[in-house]
Motif scaffolding. Structure first.
Motif, PDB file in Angstrom:
ATOM      1  N   PHE A  19       0.636  -1.174   0.342  1.00  0.00           N
ATOM      2  CA  PHE A  19       0.220  -0.014  -0.019  1.00  0.00           C
ATOM      3  C   PHE A  19       0.651   2.067   0.203  1.00  0.00           C
ATOM      4  N   SER A  20       1.859   1.154   0.067  1.00  0.00           N
ATOM      5  CA  SER A  20       2.892   2.211   0.557  1.00  0.00           C
ATOM      6  C   SER A  20       2.992   3.338  -0.965  1.00  0.00           C
ATOM      7  N   LEU A  21       3.198   2.744  -1.788  1.00  0.00           N
ATOM      8  CA  LEU A  21       3.100   3.613  -2.873  1.00  0.00           C
ATOM      9  C   LEU A  21       1.891   2.852  -3.904  1.00  0.00           C
ATOM     10  N   ALA A  22       0.421   2.737  -3.922  1.00  0.00           N
ATOM     11  CA  ALA A  22      -0.292   2.408  -4.267  1.00  0.00           C
ATOM     12  C   ALA A  22      -0.949   3.386  -4.367  1.00  0.00           C
ATOM     13  N   VAL A  23      -1.925   3.184  -6.053  1.00  0.00           N
ATOM     14  CA  VAL A  23      -2.418   4.519  -6.599  1.00  0.00           C
ATOM     15  C   VAL A  23      -3.747   3.861  -6.212  1.00  0.00           C
ATOM     16  N   PHE A  65      -7.155  -0.370  -6.829  1.00  0.00           N
ATOM     17  CA  PHE A  65      -6.457  -0.139  -6.582  1.00  0.00           C
ATOM     18  C   PHE A  65      -4.584  -0.679  -7.903  1.00  0.00           C
ATOM     19  N   PHE A  66      -4.058   0.740  -7.646  1.00  0.00           N
ATOM     20  CA  PHE A  66      -2.900  -0.130  -8.360  1.00  0.00           C
ATOM     21  C   PHE A  66      -1.701   0.063  -7.507  1.00  0.00           C
ATOM     22  N   PHE A  67      -0.949  -1.157  -7.615  1.00  0.00           N
ATOM     23  CA  PHE A  67      -0.042  -1.507  -6.982  1.00  0.00           C
ATOM     24  C   PHE A  67       1.276  -1.567  -7.645  1.00  0.00           C
ATOM     25  N   CYS A  68       2.243  -0.214  -7.423  1.00  0.00           N
ATOM     26  CA  CYS A  68       3.399  -0.136  -7.822  1.00  0.00           C
ATOM     27  C   CYS A  68       4.399  -0.818  -6.895  1.00  0.00           C
ATOM     28  N   THR A  69       5.395  -1.096  -7.506  1.00  0.00           N
ATOM     29  CA  THR A  69       6.588  -1.546  -6.683  1.00  0.00           C
ATOM     30  C   THR A  69       8.118  -1.024  -7.261  1.00  0.00           C
TER      31      THR A  69
END
Length: 201
Positions: A19-23, A65-69
């Protein structure tokens, strides 16, 4: 008066770090979009540094949710603010830890708008402001427009209510007998469905 329930370390899921880099994105359309459709859109048409995983929020037909890494992918996605997909408009918002998606306001987004059709000598910010104030909140004009050269078009960045029909253009009355139609081009929204547009004069 309610009961107080303190948060415990084990209240988080094991994969809470994602969730820390989520959009969060909301699809503005009457149709229902599935998680696999949005994931295919990301995989096939987006240029990313690392994988972005799409998950649909439960009990919602239009929030994903778009979970980026990577920070770069997250920042690039947020710089877009919105993107068209199959005629629908997807509005992006940064995820804040400790939030609830039901409290996110997706009604507004920033959009660049071009004016095409004004007479060159009247292609000035003061003319644009009179219509832009009806479209949304002006953030700024494109820098080249602020110099003293002749201009063939104008470009400005606005905060627009994307849940209302967008104004397609307006009539500019040069004289009582001469009127020209001025197009408003919403950058990145050219694939949206016709119900998003309305004329104004």
């Amino acid at each position: 008066m309610g009961i107080g329930i303190p948060k415990q370390p084990y209240d988080y899921p094991e994969d809470v770090d994602k969730f820390s880099l989520a959009v969060v994105g909301k699809v503005l359309d009457d149709r229902i979009f599935f998680e696999t459709q949005i994931q295919n859109w990301v995989d096939l048409f987006w240029k990313t540094n690392t994988a972005i995983i799409v998950q649909k929020a439960s009990h919602s037909k239009d929030i994903f949710f778009f979970f980026c890494t990577s920070y770069e992918d997250r920042d690039n996605l947020m710089s877009l603010r919105f993107a068209p997909d199959k005629g629908a408009l997807v509005v992006f918002k940064a995820w804040q830890m400790g939030s609830n998606i039901l409290g996110i306001d997706f009604s507004e987004s920033t959009i660049w708008i071009k004016f095409e059709g004004l007479p060159t000598e009247e292609c000035q910010p003061q003319v644009a402001r009179r219509i832009l104030e009806r479209v949304g909140r002006i953030i700024r004009f494109d820098q080249p427009l602020l110099d003293d050269r002749p201009h063939c078009l104008m470009r400005a960045k606005l905060v627009v209510n994307v849940q209302k029909p967008l104004i397609l253009g307006f009539y500019y009355e040069i004289t009582l007998k001469k009127v020209v139609w001025v197009f408003l081009r919403y950058e990145g929204v050219f694939l949206c469905l016709p119900w998003m547009w309305e004329n104004w004069s």
